[in-house]
Design a protein around this motif. Structure first.
Motif, PDB file in Angstrom:
ATOM      1  N   GLN B  36       0.850  -1.182   0.000  1.00  0.00           N
ATOM      2  CA  GLN B  36       0.000   0.000   0.000  1.00  0.00           C
ATOM      3  C   GLN B  36       0.886   1.232   0.000  1.00  0.00           C
ATOM      4  O   GLN B  36       1.785   1.357   0.839  1.00  0.00           O
ATOM      5  N   GLN B  37       0.638   2.145  -0.938  1.00  0.00           N
ATOM      6  CA  GLN B  37       1.403   3.385  -0.980  1.00  0.00           C
ATOM      7  C   GLN B  37       0.462   4.567  -0.809  1.00  0.00           C
ATOM      8  O   GLN B  37      -0.254   4.949  -1.728  1.00  0.00           O
ATOM      9  N   VAL B  38       0.483   5.138   0.368  1.00  0.00           N
ATOM     10  CA  VAL B  38      -0.284   6.341   0.652  1.00  0.00           C
ATOM     11  C   VAL B  38       0.470   7.535   0.071  1.00  0.00           C
ATOM     12  O   VAL B  38       1.707   7.557   0.053  1.00  0.00           O
ATOM     13  N   LEU B  39      -0.268   8.530  -0.397  1.00  0.00           N
ATOM     14  CA  LEU B  39       0.337   9.694  -1.043  1.00  0.00           C
ATOM     15  C   LEU B  39       1.407  10.316  -0.163  1.00  0.00           C
ATOM     16  O   LEU B  39       1.180  10.594   1.016  1.00  0.00           O
ATOM     17  N   GLY B  40       2.595  10.491  -0.738  1.00  0.00           N
ATOM     18  CA  GLY B  40       3.681  11.128  -0.015  1.00  0.00           C
ATOM     19  C   GLY B  40       4.515  10.191   0.836  1.00  0.00           C
ATOM     20  O   GLY B  40       5.429  10.639   1.538  1.00  0.00           O
ATOM     21  N   GLN B  41       4.230   8.894   0.777  1.00  0.00           N
ATOM     22  CA  GLN B  41       4.966   7.923   1.574  1.00  0.00           C
ATOM     23  C   GLN B  41       5.513   6.803   0.704  1.00  0.00           C
ATOM     24  O   GLN B  41       5.111   6.638  -0.448  1.00  0.00           O
ATOM     25  N   GLY B  42       6.426   6.039   1.272  1.00  0.00           N
ATOM     26  CA  GLY B  42       6.914   4.854   0.590  1.00  0.00           C
ATOM     27  C   GLY B  42       5.922   3.710   0.727  1.00  0.00           C
ATOM     28  O   GLY B  42       5.073   3.709   1.613  1.00  0.00           O
ATOM     29  N   PRO B  43       6.000   2.733  -0.164  1.00  0.00           N
ATOM     30  CA  PRO B  43       5.101   1.571  -0.075  1.00  0.00           C
ATOM     31  C   PRO B  43       5.275   0.813   1.236  1.00  0.00           C
ATOM     32  O   PRO B  43       6.383   0.693   1.761  1.00  0.00           O
ATOM     33  N   GLN B  44       4.148   0.301   1.745  1.00  0.00           N
ATOM     34  CA  GLN B  44       4.134  -0.505   2.964  1.00  0.00           C
ATOM     35  C   GLN B  44       3.676  -1.925   2.615  1.00  0.00           C
ATOM     36  O   GLN B  44       2.660  -2.110   1.949  1.00  0.00           O
ATOM     37  N   PHE B  45       4.413  -2.910   3.102  1.00  0.00           N
ATOM     38  CA  PHE B  45       4.139  -4.313   2.810  1.00  0.00           C
ATOM     39  C   PHE B  45       2.844  -4.767   3.461  1.00  0.00           C
ATOM     40  O   PHE B  45       2.622  -4.527   4.656  1.00  0.00           O
ATOM     41  N   ILE B  46       1.989  -5.449   2.652  1.00  0.00           N
ATOM     42  CA  ILE B  46       0.739  -5.979   3.196  1.00  0.00           C
ATOM     43  C   ILE B  46       0.817  -7.502   3.317  1.00  0.00           C
ATOM     44  O   ILE B  46       0.591  -8.064   4.384  1.00  0.00           O
ATOM     45  N   PHE B  47       1.071  -8.190   2.206  1.00  0.00           N
ATOM     46  CA  PHE B  47       1.101  -9.657   2.163  1.00  0.00           C
ATOM     47  C   PHE B  47       2.142 -10.142   1.152  1.00  0.00           C
ATOM     48  O   PHE B  47       2.449  -9.436   0.193  1.00  0.00           O
ATOM     49  N   GLN B  48       2.608 -11.372   1.379  1.00  0.00           N
ATOM     50  CA  GLN B  48       3.276 -12.125   0.339  1.00  0.00           C
ATOM     51  C   GLN B  48       2.653 -13.511   0.247  1.00  0.00           C
ATOM     52  O   GLN B  48       2.401 -14.150   1.276  1.00  0.00           O
ATOM     53  N   TYR B  49       2.413 -13.963  -0.988  1.00  0.00           N
ATOM     54  CA  TYR B  49       1.931 -15.312  -1.249  1.00  0.00           C
ATOM     55  C   TYR B  49       2.910 -16.028  -2.170  1.00  0.00           C
ATOM     56  O   TYR B  49       3.481 -15.426  -3.089  1.00  0.00           O
ATOM     57  N   TYR B  50       3.093 -17.297  -1.888  1.00  0.00           N
ATOM     58  CA  TYR B  50       3.948 -18.145  -2.730  1.00  0.00           C
ATOM     59  C   TYR B  50       3.304 -19.516  -2.808  1.00  0.00           C
ATOM     60  O   TYR B  50       2.997 -20.115  -1.769  1.00  0.00           O
ATOM     61  N   GLU B  51       3.113 -19.990  -4.023  1.00  0.00           N
ATOM     62  CA  GLU B  51       2.482 -21.299  -4.232  1.00  0.00           C
ATOM     63  C   GLU B  51       1.162 -21.408  -3.438  1.00  0.00           C
ATOM     64  O   GLU B  51       0.898 -22.412  -2.774  1.00  0.00           O
TER      65      GLU B  51
END
Lengths: 114, 115
Positions: B36-51
């Motif tokens: 998630q990237q809110v305006l004016g900020q760096g992206p924030q990790f939400i989830f990772q999925y693998y297989e």
């Protein structure tokens, strides 16, 4: 805690001059470091990475970055800036939790003036 | 080769509604991550999925959920939308679950606006 700091909100440079965008990091163990660029209304575009090896890393579009372990820094550089380099630049470190999580800095806006 | 594709590109919702965002990874990539990237900020990790399995979760409320399909595409679902959920949602794909020496490759994102 792992973190990335980009101390400058904006960097201004004249076209043809060298540019530096600063990044410092905090992570336990060996850092995996990345630079990404974001143009308006676009996603992140990968520029370069440091995993191991030479401290000077070369990437796309003439960009390079210098890894300095003692200063925990990974500054982005380019010898001669172009107006088209104007964009938002993000430094990131990969977390060491065993999954592929990137921790980003707040970003630095680069403005290259003709 | 096609890069990471996300749909829709823009979305407008009202508070309390739910939303589903979609992502197709680069061909051959089995790992998908959401940010998630809110305006004016760096992206924030939400989830990772693998297989199809969740590998990692960021500091987001349970209103956020995701899944990965057998073809490695992924959906991000957000329920009970709040004004603060307005952001650019980025999907990234990679070859390996822990990343290895390879970078994540990002799509152009879905711009979600909550009214």
């Amino acid at each position: 805690a792992q973190s990335v700091a980009q101390p400058e909100d904006q960097v201004n440079v004249a076209e043809g001059n060298p540019l530096t965008v600063k990044c410092t990091y905090s992570v336990s163990g060996n850092p995996y470091l990345f630079w990404y660029v974001q143009y308006p209304n676009r996603g992140l575009q990968f520029l370069l990475k440091y995993i191991t090896g030479d401290n000077l890393v070369k990437g796309s579009y003439g960009f390079e970055a210098e890894f300095n372990k003692s200063q925990t820094s990974f500054h982005l550089k380019k010898p001669s800036a172009l107006v088209s380099d104007s964009a938002l630049y993000f430094c990131a470190v990969r977390g060491n939790l065993g999954y592929n999580k990137l921790i980003f800095g707040a970003g630095t806006r680069l403005a290259v003036h003709p | 080769d096609a890069g990471v594709t996300q749909s829709p590109t823009h979305l407008i919702k009202t508070r309390g509604q739910h939303v589903t965002l979609r992502c197709s990874p680069i061909s051959g990539h089995k790992s998908v991550s959401w940010y998630q990237q809110v305006l004016g900020q760096g992206p924030q990790f939400i989830f990772q999925y693998y297989e199809k399995e969740e590998r990692g979760r960021g500091n987001f409320p349970d209103r956020f959920s995701a899944r990965q399909f057998p073809n490695y595409s992924s959906e991000l679902n957000v329920n009970a939308l709040l004004l603060g959920d307005s952001a650019l949602y980025l999907c990234a794909s990679s070859l390996e679950p822990s990343g290895g020496s390879q970078p994540q490759h990002f799509g152009d994102g879905t711009r979600l606006s909550i009214l």
